[in-house]
Design a protein around this motif. Structure first.
Motif, PDB file in Angstrom:
ATOM      1  N   SER A  47       0.807  -1.201   0.000  1.00 51.64           N
ATOM      2  CA  SER A  47       0.000   0.000   0.000  1.00 51.64           C
ATOM      3  C   SER A  47       0.841   1.252   0.000  1.00 51.64           C
ATOM      4  O   SER A  47       0.776   2.044  -0.905  1.00 51.64           O
ATOM      5  CB  SER A  47      -0.947  -0.003   1.212  1.00 51.64           C
ATOM      6  OG  SER A  47      -0.209  -0.234   2.396  1.00 51.64           O
ATOM      7  N   GLU A  53      -1.341  -4.474   2.800  1.00 55.24           N
ATOM      8  CA  GLU A  53      -2.681  -4.085   3.226  1.00 55.24           C
ATOM      9  C   GLU A  53      -2.993  -4.660   4.595  1.00 55.24           C
ATOM     10  O   GLU A  53      -3.678  -4.042   5.413  1.00 55.24           O
ATOM     11  CB  GLU A  53      -3.712  -4.549   2.195  1.00 55.24           C
ATOM     12  CG  GLU A  53      -3.661  -3.783   0.886  1.00 55.24           C
ATOM     13  CD  GLU A  53      -4.712  -4.254  -0.091  1.00 55.24           C
ATOM     14  OE1 GLU A  53      -5.177  -5.401   0.051  1.00 55.24           O
ATOM     15  OE2 GLU A  53      -5.073  -3.476  -0.985  1.00 55.24           O
ATOM     16  N   VAL A 146      -6.147   1.336   4.568  1.00 51.80           N
ATOM     17  CA  VAL A 146      -5.030   1.948   3.831  1.00 51.80           C
ATOM     18  C   VAL A 146      -5.243   3.451   3.707  1.00 51.80           C
ATOM     19  O   VAL A 146      -4.332   4.246   3.936  1.00 51.80           O
ATOM     20  CB  VAL A 146      -4.875   1.311   2.441  1.00 51.80           C
ATOM     21  CG1 VAL A 146      -3.853   2.087   1.605  1.00 51.80           C
ATOM     22  CG2 VAL A 146      -4.441  -0.146   2.575  1.00 51.80           C
TER      23      VAL A 146
END
Length: 252
Positions: A47, A53, A146
């Motif tokens: 991310s 993630e 995120v």
């Protein structure tokens, strides 16, 4: 590491011995919700700054768990509201003239008693906020996590506020009512309202909704505390008390 943070969360909540069984159950629910959400990621996608993630999801959940724990621990105790320069509840805006009028005729002690017990009710009620956040954690997606890591400032608190405010108020209402009754706040408040309404100079009778007022103020105070904790974690490396928090919030 996330599991260790959740155990810390339980430690904060254990301030109220009579709620020990409830808090134990809550901790299991929070851990299950967090682990279930994190396990949906394969960990292969990245991310930001090399974080997966799954890292982002676990990190933001841990930060929020820490914030919830700190907020409730600060407010759910004697003088958490009454002794605070920031959160002390006075009379509702529509009732300020009641307090001023009664003080002017020597009934200030009645006003003081009502204010004290209103604050005691709020202090007691915020201890029941935690389960609402469990539901919000279960609903958080990896995309949410995120974005919240990258958001900065109080983005995570704002996200939870948008998801839980209505549920918190609904859950708080019966708790606030019970607290108001058990601390005699309802009686003291009714006394000052009735005394004010009996005055010959009173043309507009007043009886503001005390339950709604205390509920709204308690919810606002809780979110303010959570926001402060989130800001500390984002801005101050010393507030990142676990390896996961250091990894996620130190990577940006």
């Amino acid at each position: 590491m996330l599991k260790r943070s959740l155990l810390v969360l339980l430690g904060f909540f254990s301030l109220q011995a009579t709620q020990a069984q409830f808090l134990k159950k809550l901790g299991k629910q929070l851990e299950t919700a967090t682990n279930k959400s994190s396990s949906t990621s394969t960990g292969s996608g990245t991310s930001l700054a090399g974080l997966t993630e799954s890292d982002a999801g676990s990190g933001i959940k841990e930060a929020l768990a820490k914030g919830v724990a700190a907020g409730i621990a600060k407010l759910n105790k004697k003088d958490g509201f009454f002794g605070s320069d920031v959160y002390k509840l006075l009379l509702p805006e529509d009732a300020v003239k009641i307090g001023n009028t009664l003080r002017a005729i020597g009934l200030g002690s009645q006003v003081d008693k009502a204010i004290l017990q209103i604050n005691r009710s709020a202090e007691k009620a915020v201890g029941y906020a935690a389960p609402i956040f469990v539901g919000a954690i279960k609903q958080m997606t990896l995309t949410d996590a995120v974005n919240l890591v990258k958001g900065g400032n109080t983005s995570a608190t704002d996200f939870f506020k948008s998801k839980t405010t209505d549920s918190l108020k609904t859950a708080f209402m019966p708790v606030i009512k019970k607290s108001l009754d058990s601390t005699s706040a309802t009686r003291y408040y009714a006394d000052i309202v009735n005394n004010y309404n009996k005055l010959p100079t009173t043309f507009n009778k007043v009886n503001p909704d005390l339950q709604d007022y205390v509920t709204t103020m308690a919810v606002n105070a809780l979110f303010d505390q959570i926001a402060k904790e989130e800001l500390a974690i984002r801005a101050n490396p010393a507030a990142r008390t676990t390896d996961l928090l250091k990894k996620v919030f130190g990577a940006k």
